[in-house]
Design an enzyme around this catalytic site. Structure first.
Site, short mmCIF file in Angstrom:
data_model
loop_
_atom_site.label_atom_id
_atom_site.label_comp_id
_atom_site.label_asym_id
_atom_site.label_seq_id
_atom_site.Cartn_x
_atom_site.Cartn_y
_atom_site.Cartn_z
N LYS A 40 -22.29 69.17 -6.68
CA LYS A 40 -21.25 68.99 -5.84
C LYS A 40 -21.06 69.75 -4.08
O LYS A 40 -20.75 69.90 -3.39
CB LYS A 40 -19.87 69.24 -6.51
CG LYS A 40 -19.52 68.10 -6.85
CD LYS A 40 -17.38 68.29 -7.11
CE LYS A 40 -17.40 68.26 -8.79
NZ LYS A 40 -15.99 68.71 -9.23
N ARG A 41 -21.71 70.69 -4.84
CA ARG A 41 -22.12 72.10 -3.88
C ARG A 41 -22.39 71.19 -2.37
O ARG A 41 -22.54 71.72 -1.51
CB ARG A 41 -22.59 73.01 -4.13
CG ARG A 41 -21.32 74.11 -4.43
CD ARG A 41 -22.66 75.33 -5.15
NE ARG A 41 -22.61 75.53 -6.25
CZ ARG A 41 -23.51 75.28 -7.00
NH1 ARG A 41 -24.24 76.57 -6.55
NH2 ARG A 41 -23.91 75.15 -8.49
#
Ligand code: GLU
Length: 489
Positions: free
Chosen positions: A258-259
């Site tokens: 997600k980052r």
């Protein structure tokens, strides 16, 4: 082939999950088989409200409609097919029956170990740098004790009795020959203390009863596959074929996170990607078509796809490629389709666009420049409101348009264009007139075209000056040249 997508509703559908679903769908279509959707919600604690709906709506958006199983019918959730229910929480009785069968045959054993004991066991193992694995404490309990404790209703789970001396082999459709030593395989919990099966038991029973021929799933399940094969064997069933698809990786080759990128398929839908672009992109993540072709529609994919051409190594999630494909798919829309798709967004911002008979031609001017539909109101705004022209925009050192030169250029343009009759106001005649003026006034291309385009659109980027002037018509063009002259004066 009967293939299935079997997500657990533990959150929004991941792009990797969508790719798995796509591959399973493609094989089913290619072989004129069936694509099933089964919801694997045996881990009730991890189930998230709304997750099933999200899976269904995402598959629906992508056009990956299941032939059997759980699907959207007229906007509501339905289960269709003769081998249902297709939601595991509705099948617990079925799993119980098969678990009892294993227990009766001595192929599985009850385990009464408390969570505390198991935690301590694992801690000790990790202190000894051993892989965590059940130590078979309950396998050696006296028969009598087992019977008594079961009769008393002592909390327990059911574990698979893995034959340690065996070697389990199979041929993976992507990875080739695979082999696992029995002593490295954990005695998997099949039934939890609440009587719910684990995924391992439930999906094997389901894949058998639902007559699945090929299981396509993520690489993370590879190490569990020998347990599943053992279960098929213990039940006396023929196992399906398996294909474990490679992980999705960030550019730095770490697991897609997600980052670094959005991972929920829904984020890409919200961003405005076309289903065609996202599917095309996902198909190519790990699959190599073996040709130069890069754009594939869903039917083209169903034709070209093969598991032999899926790589074992992780596939890099290259968002630039996705953006490129998105642009390409926008260009592929027919101009009418493009105009109709963007019209509501443009009308929401500029109500006049609704009644505009020239809307399709105006939309066509920008089709080649759009990546996301949401950009279009901004790009078409100058047709429906006065452009915000400033001196800063009109003058442009790169095009050698100085503030001193501007009044002369704009005046010359206004003069020549005014001579063009309304019924001769076309790209060709405009071009001819402007080129003539350019030569007469001894100007460069940029020196005349930049101020014209800037005066008409108020934008640093837009379609070319002739296209814009033709699409605006004579009245608006002349009025905007007059306004620009005032600004430049
Ligand atoms: N329910 C499992 C998951 O969500 C499916 C694994 C499989 O396809 O067997 O990952």
């Amino acid at each position: 082939m009967r293939t299935r997508f079997a997500p657990s509703p533990t959150g929004f559908l991941h792009v990797g999950g969508l790719r798995t679903a796509l591959y399973a769908y493609l094989i089913a279509k290619q072989t004129k088989g069936k694509f099933l959707l089964r919801i694997e919600d045996t881990d009730q604690e991890r189930s998230v409200p709304g997750a099933v709906e999200n899976i269904l709506s995402t598959l629906h958006w992508a056009g990956l409609h299941p032939d059997e199983g759980v699907m959207m019918r007229k906007g509501i959730m339905a289960q269709e097919g003769t081998k249902g229910p297709y939601i595991q929480s509705e099948r617990t009785e079925i799993y119980k029956k098969y678990a009892d069968e294993l227990l009766a045959k001595g192929l599985a054993y009850p385990c009464f170990c408390t969570p505390e004991r198991l935690t301590k066991m694992r801690d000790d193992q990790s202190a000894r740098k051993q892989a965590p694995m059940y130590d078979r404490h309950c396998l050696s309990l006296p028969k009598k004790e087992i019977e008594q404790r079961l009769a008393k209703g002592d909390p327990h789970v059911l574990r698979l009795h893995v034959p340690h001396e065996r070697t389990i082999t199979y041929e993976d459709e992507i990875r080739g020959a695979m082999s696992f030593q029995g002593h490295t395989i954990d005695d998997q919990v099949l039934l939890k203390s609440d009587g719910f099966p684990t995924y391992h038991l439930a999906h094997v029973v389901d894949d058998h009863l639902m007559e699945i021929d090929l299981v396509i799933r993520g690489e993370e399940w590879l190490s569990s596959t020998p347990k599943h094969l053992l279960l098929f064997e213990l039940f006396g069933w023929t196992p399906p074929k398996y294909a474990h698809v490679p992980l999705l990786l960030n550019k730095d080759r770490t697991k897609l996170s997600k980052r670094q990128s959005a991972v929920a398929a829904e984020d890409y839908i919200k961003e405005g990607y076309l289903p065609e672009a996202l599917l095309n992109f996902l198909a190519l993540l790990g699959w190599n078509p073996g040709s130069e072709q890069e754009m594939f529609s869903l039917p083209e994919l169903a034709e070209a796809f093969s598991l032999e051409r899926v790589q074992k190594a992780g596939a890099i999630f290259d968002t630039e490629k996705l953006l490129w494909l998105q642009g390409q798919w926008i260009r592929r829309l027919s101009p009418q389709d493009f105009a109709e798709r963007i019209r509501p967004m443009v009308v929401a911002r500029f109500p006049d666009a609704d009644q505009d008979p020239h809307f399709p031609e105006r939309a066509a001017l920008i089709q080649g420049r759009v990546t996301f539909f949401r950009e279009t109101p901004e790009m078409l705004g100058f047709f429906y409101e006065e452009p915000k022209v400033t001196m800063g925009l009109l003058a442009n050192p790169k095009q050698k348009v100085t503030p001193e030169l501007l009044p002369k250029v704009l005046k010359a343009l206004a003069k020549t264009l005014d001579l063009l009759p309304d019924n001769k106001w076309t790209i060709d005649t405009l071009k001819e007139a402007v080129q003539k003026t350019m030569k007469k006034e001894e100007l460069g291309q940029g020196q005349i075209l930049w101020p014209l385009r800037a005066a008409l659109t108020g934008l640093p980027f837009s379609p070319g000056a002739y296209e814009v002037a033709a699409a605006l018509g004579k009245t608006a063009t002349m009025a905007r040249l007059v306004s620009a002259q005032k600004i430049a004066a």
